[in-house]
Design a protein around this motif. Structure first.
Motif, short mmCIF file in Angstrom:
data_model
loop_
_atom_site.label_atom_id
_atom_site.label_comp_id
_atom_site.label_asym_id
_atom_site.label_seq_id
_atom_site.Cartn_x
_atom_site.Cartn_y
_atom_site.Cartn_z
N ILE A 64 16.08 -47.48 -10.29
CA ILE A 64 15.02 -46.71 -9.40
C ILE A 64 13.79 -47.85 -8.98
N ASP A 80 11.04 -44.64 -3.67
CA ASP A 80 12.72 -43.87 -3.37
C ASP A 80 12.91 -42.41 -3.36
N PHE A 135 7.74 -41.34 -6.16
CA PHE A 135 8.64 -40.96 -5.79
C PHE A 135 8.61 -39.84 -4.96
N ARG A 145 17.31 -45.11 0.62
CA ARG A 145 16.66 -45.17 -0.60
C ARG A 145 16.92 -43.83 -1.81
N HIS A 162 18.57 -41.85 -4.78
CA HIS A 162 19.41 -41.81 -6.14
C HIS A 162 19.73 -40.07 -5.99
#
Length: 341
Positions: A47, A51, A74, A128, A130
């Protein structure tokens, strides 16, 4: 001094309750798990800032992941359990997280499975994004190394019994792994609610049990079944009594999973005679604030008055408290199958 509030939350206090019995008290344990996982995933190049990190949560991990995302740049998206209250949702949104909260169903295990499906759908539709896989990725073990070091630094013992609730498996798995790597002989006693599939008690119902984050209705890949020496199943009344005793006798205000672990740890420490050469350490993952109505309201009655029933198979499981020698009898208890995805 801490550089960030998340570091303070991730570092527990090792508290001596009586000879041979210690509590590892976190402000919010999942912060250690989320921070460790995010740092490791960044180091591995999985990552990068910008993201979106996504997961399902009943509350504690959601807050932890939102903190980690805010700290390291993030975005954060949480598929929240129906029990996540407006206070926590407000905190998540102020931390920059987006929250998707499906409606509650009649079957809590289906709630859990349904939330995971919504996470998968979100990741599929967002390039993008995760999925942190807090239930399945052992990268979450990494965050407990510092806590394990606090145990070894604080106790001059080569042998320790570690007691903890088994939800995703990351805390007991991460702590025991790090302790063993440091040369400590660790016996792990895992704590479960009745009705959890993780260690085969799904056919024994405890309608009062309200613990979120302890036990499971679905497969959890983080659980290392070989790590546990014994497994204890406790009902709501015993977990509640343990929480009350913790506050009344030791001034520790903690949640239901802490109360259940205290009951088990106190029993193990008594059997060991309070031996400081073989201390018992139990995990206190969070404070008791979200359990005030269910546990501490009015004048709670302590009902713990018996020792666990020792069993060697699932057919003997019954409330309020059972234990098994998992190392020898664990093969007799069914376990959920892995999710192929």
């Amino acid at each position: 001094m801490f550089d960030h509030i998340s570091d303070a939350y991730a570092q527990p206090a090792l508290v001596r309750l009586r000879p041979g019995l210690y509590g590892l008290r976190f402000e919010s344990m999942k912060v250690a798990s989320a921070l460790g996982a995010v740092r490791q995933l960044m180091a591995d190049g999985v990552i990068e800032p910008g993201d979106t990190l996504v997961d399902s949560s009943s509350g504690v991990y959601a807050y932890a992941l939102a903190l980690a995302c805010r700290r390291y740049g993030f975005s954060c998206h949480i598929v929240a359990s129906p029990i996540v209250d407006p206070t926590l949702k407000a905190q998540l949104r102020l931390l920059g997280a987006t929250v998707d909260q499906p409606s509650q169903t009649d079957d809590p295990s289906q709630d859990q499975a349904g939330r995971v499906e919504r996470v998968k759908e979100y990741v599929k539709n967002n390039e993008r994004a995760h999925w942190m896989r807090q239930y399945h990725d052992r990268v979450h073990y990494h965050g407990y190394t510092i806590a394990a070091r606090q145990i070894t630094d604080g106790l001059a013992a080569d042998r320790i019994t570690l007691v903890g609730g088994v939800g995703s498996g990351a805390s007991t798995g991460g702590l025991s792994t790090a302790l063993r790597q440091s040369g400590v002989d660790v016996e792990v006693a895992g704590v479960q609610p009745f009705g959890s599939v993780s260690f085969g008690s799904q056919d024994v119902e405890d309608p009062e049990f309200l613990i979120a984050g302890l036990g499971s209705g679905i497969f959890f890949g983080n659980i290392d079944y070989s790590a546990y020496r014994t497994i204890h199943w406790l009902d709501f009344s015993y977990a509640r009594s343990g929480s009350v005793e913790l506050l009344r006798d030791h001034c520790v205000f903690a949640g239901l999973s802490s109360g259940a672990s205290y009951v088990v740890a106190d029993w193990h420490a008594t059997r060991l005679g309070g031996d400081e050469r073989h201390p018992v350490v139990f995990v206190i993952p969070d404070t008791g604030h979200r359990y005030v109505q269910a546990v501490y309201n009015e004048s709670p009655v302590v009902t713990r008055d018996r020792a666990p029933l020792a069993i060697d198979g699932p057919e003997s499981l019954r409330l309020p408290w059972c234990l098994t020698d998992w190392e020898h009898h664990g093969h007799r208890f069914s376990r959920p199958e892995a999710d192929p995805s």
